[in-house]
Design an enzyme around this catalytic site. Structure first.
Site, mmCIF file in Angstrom:
data_model
loop_
_atom_site.group_PDB
_atom_site.id
_atom_site.type_symbol
_atom_site.label_atom_id
_atom_site.label_comp_id
_atom_site.label_asym_id
_atom_site.label_seq_id
_atom_site.Cartn_x
_atom_site.Cartn_y
_atom_site.Cartn_z
ATOM 1 N N HIS A 266 -1.758 59.849 -34.812
ATOM 2 C CA HIS A 266 -2.680 60.054 -33.678
ATOM 3 C C HIS A 266 -3.544 58.817 -33.427
ATOM 4 C CE1 HIS A 266 -1.868 64.422 -34.363
ATOM 5 N NE2 HIS A 266 -1.936 64.055 -35.636
ATOM 6 N N SER B 78 -6.893 32.609 -19.800
ATOM 7 C CA SER B 78 -7.498 33.134 -18.578
ATOM 8 C C SER B 78 -8.066 31.964 -17.794
ATOM 9 C CB SER B 78 -8.621 34.108 -18.929
ATOM 10 O OG SER B 78 -9.505 34.245 -17.839
ATOM 11 N N LYS C 127 -10.354 33.533 -23.779
ATOM 12 C CA LYS C 127 -9.258 34.501 -23.782
ATOM 13 C C LYS C 127 -7.927 33.920 -24.254
ATOM 14 C CE LYS C 127 -9.144 38.248 -22.424
ATOM 15 N NZ LYS C 127 -9.206 38.877 -21.110
ATOM 16 N N GLU D 146 2.725 42.639 -23.024
ATOM 17 C CA GLU D 146 2.416 43.531 -21.886
ATOM 18 C C GLU D 146 3.594 43.612 -20.921
ATOM 19 O OE1 GLU D 146 -1.929 42.829 -20.517
ATOM 20 O OE2 GLU D 146 -1.325 41.076 -21.646
#
Ligand code: ARG
Length: 463
Positions: free
Chosen positions: A161, A282, A288, A295
């Site tokens: 979970h 970024s 970043k 992704e």
């Protein structure tokens, strides 16, 4: 036959050429040009068989063979002029062959049809993709095994979970993906073996009256045997559907790993550091470092699932044998194959390059009362409590630690004895995460020795 407005392949029956819209909806050359090499290989095998069986003269077949090689070199060299009016790769190749060698080109289509031709070409293409996928899967598996070996005994939290459950080892987590991909590999091989029957010679749908030798063409193209029912052979796209379903399951596995990498590379987890080579920055936030490849893998798998669903829809309810609906098979499979291969390669690069953060993994491993099960098991093993009672006692100790804002090993012996009088000092020996993972020696368990054994087994399988 010299009517230039109607189609040169079937113009005899037609007085007029197609409407521009008809041509646009009908043409597949925009995408099926990817089957060019397979189309020419199929034609060469067919022509050689027509000569061997005496259906065509050696002279005609020599001209056909030479001509096909020229067409292939034009295609490979980028000089081939594709024509939408010629609809698909099969007719484009044949028309060019006719320009090159004249009359013998018109004899090549003896004893075959575009229906068995396209089924053969497409199968050859899908078969190559299965082989490429097997390579890609194995490369990724090797990268995962290498990660497992370098951190076989590194402790980390295991989750259910996405809540801390029990400590596991980094190697064990990596090897879980090796098992998944290993099943993908067996699915790839099963699909390849099942699809490896040659449709060529099924002709339009009923077979042919020419004395063709289907064993010869099947063998020349690397198939195990000719397909046994001509109606089935030209209307079957199971091989494409199996490719898509195998790809879908494999892509689903990749998306799960991708999701873990996205989570693990965050500042909150810091379980892994992805390499610069497989990250992006970024344009506005200088700090970043984004896991874009992970992704994109997570997202791209949707296209593969979509292709699988789309081709199922195309095929459902189609009467035997060939229907033009089936031309819609190719773009789905091409797109899915491209994205599966790319996802496999990107994941392999990410996994190969990433470094696991041993300290962050260890710090997280003990959080969240992750050794509570070890405590309960001790109560069962040493004090002889029924597991349900041990579970209850442990729950009370967890609640006590939680209310004090400490971990289980920070409770004192007398605190523990207040909940269960029989507890002794020995219990502290099982509350450490290292002890926890080392004790899980059951076959397939997370103990480093088990992980190492599995990694070795896979090493020898993968070479
Ligand atoms: N372009 C067609 C396809 O991809 C080839 C087969 C056409 N056969 C036919 N009878 N129209 O399916």
């Amino acid at each position: 036959m010299s009517d230039t407005t109607s189609n040169q392949m079937w113009g005899g029956r037609f007085a007029a050429g197609p409407d521009a819209i008809m041509e646009a909806i009908n043409a597949s050359i925009g995408f099926d040009r990817r089957l060019a090499a397979q189309d020419i290989a199929g034609s060469r095998a067919h022509a050689a068989m027509l000569a061997a069986t005496g259906i065509l003269s050696d002279k005609d077949v020599d001209a056909i063979r030479e001509g096909l090689l020229t067409v292939l070199s034009e295609i490979e060299g980028g000089t081939f002029a594709y024509s939408t009016a010629l609809e698909d790769i099969h007719m484009n190749v044949e028309a060019r062959l006719k320009e090159l060698i004249g009359e013998p080109a018109g004899r090549l289509h003896t004893g075959r049809s575009r229906n068995d031709q396209v089924a053969t070409d497409f199968k050859l293409w899908v078969r190559d993709q299965l082989d490429a996928a097997a390579e890609g899967l194995q490369a990724l598996m090797r990268a995962l095994v290498a990660q497992a070996e370098s951190g076989a005994d590194w402790v980390m939290p295991g989750f259910t979970h996405l809540q801390t459950a029990q400590p596991v080892t980094w190697g064990h987590h990596m090897m879980a993906y090796v098992e998944m991909l290993g099943r993908d590999l067996t699915r790839v091989r099963d699909a390849r073996a099942r699809m490896n029957e040659c449709p060529l010679g099924a002709a339009a749908l009923a077979g042919t009256s020419f004395p063709i030798d289907r064993d010869m063409t099947a063998q020349a193209l690397g198939f195990d045997r000719p397909s046994a029912n001509s109606l089935d052979a030209v209307s079957d796209r199971d091989f494409a559907l199996e490719f898509l379903s195998v790809a879908s399951i494999s892509a689903m596995h990749l998306s799960r790993l991708a999701e873990e990498l996205v989570i693990w590379s965050s500042a909150q987890f810091r379980f892994v550091t992805l390499s610069d080579r497989f990250s992006t920055g970024s344009s506005i936030m200088p700090q970043k470092k984004n896991p874009d490849a992970a992704e994109l893998i997570r997202a791209k798998v949707g296209r593969i699932f979509g292709a699988n669903a789309a081709l199922m829809m195309v095929m459902k309810g189609l009467p035997l044998a060939y229907s033009k609906d089936m031309q819609e098979d190719k773009e789905q499979v091409f797109d899915a194959a491209d994205n599966w291969m790319l996802a496999l390669a990107a994941m392999e690069g990410m996994v190969r390059d990433m470094s696991a953060n041993r300290d962050a993994l260890a710090a997280a491993a003990g959080a969240g009362f992750s050794t509570a099960t070890d405590l309960a098991d001790w109560l069962v093993r040493v004090l002889g409590l029924p597991f349900r009672e041990a579970h209850h006692v442990t729950g009370s100790l967890v609640a006590m630690a939680e209310s004090r804002g400490c971990d289980l090993p920070d409770l004192s012996l007398s605190d523990m004895q207040g909940v269960c009088a029989g507890i002794t000092e020995d219990i502290f020996s099982v509350l450490g995460v290292e002890n926890s993972v080392n004790s899980r020696m059951s076959y397939g368990g997370t103990a480093p020795a088990q992980v190492q054994a599995q990694a070795e087994r896979w090493r020898s399988v993968l070479g």
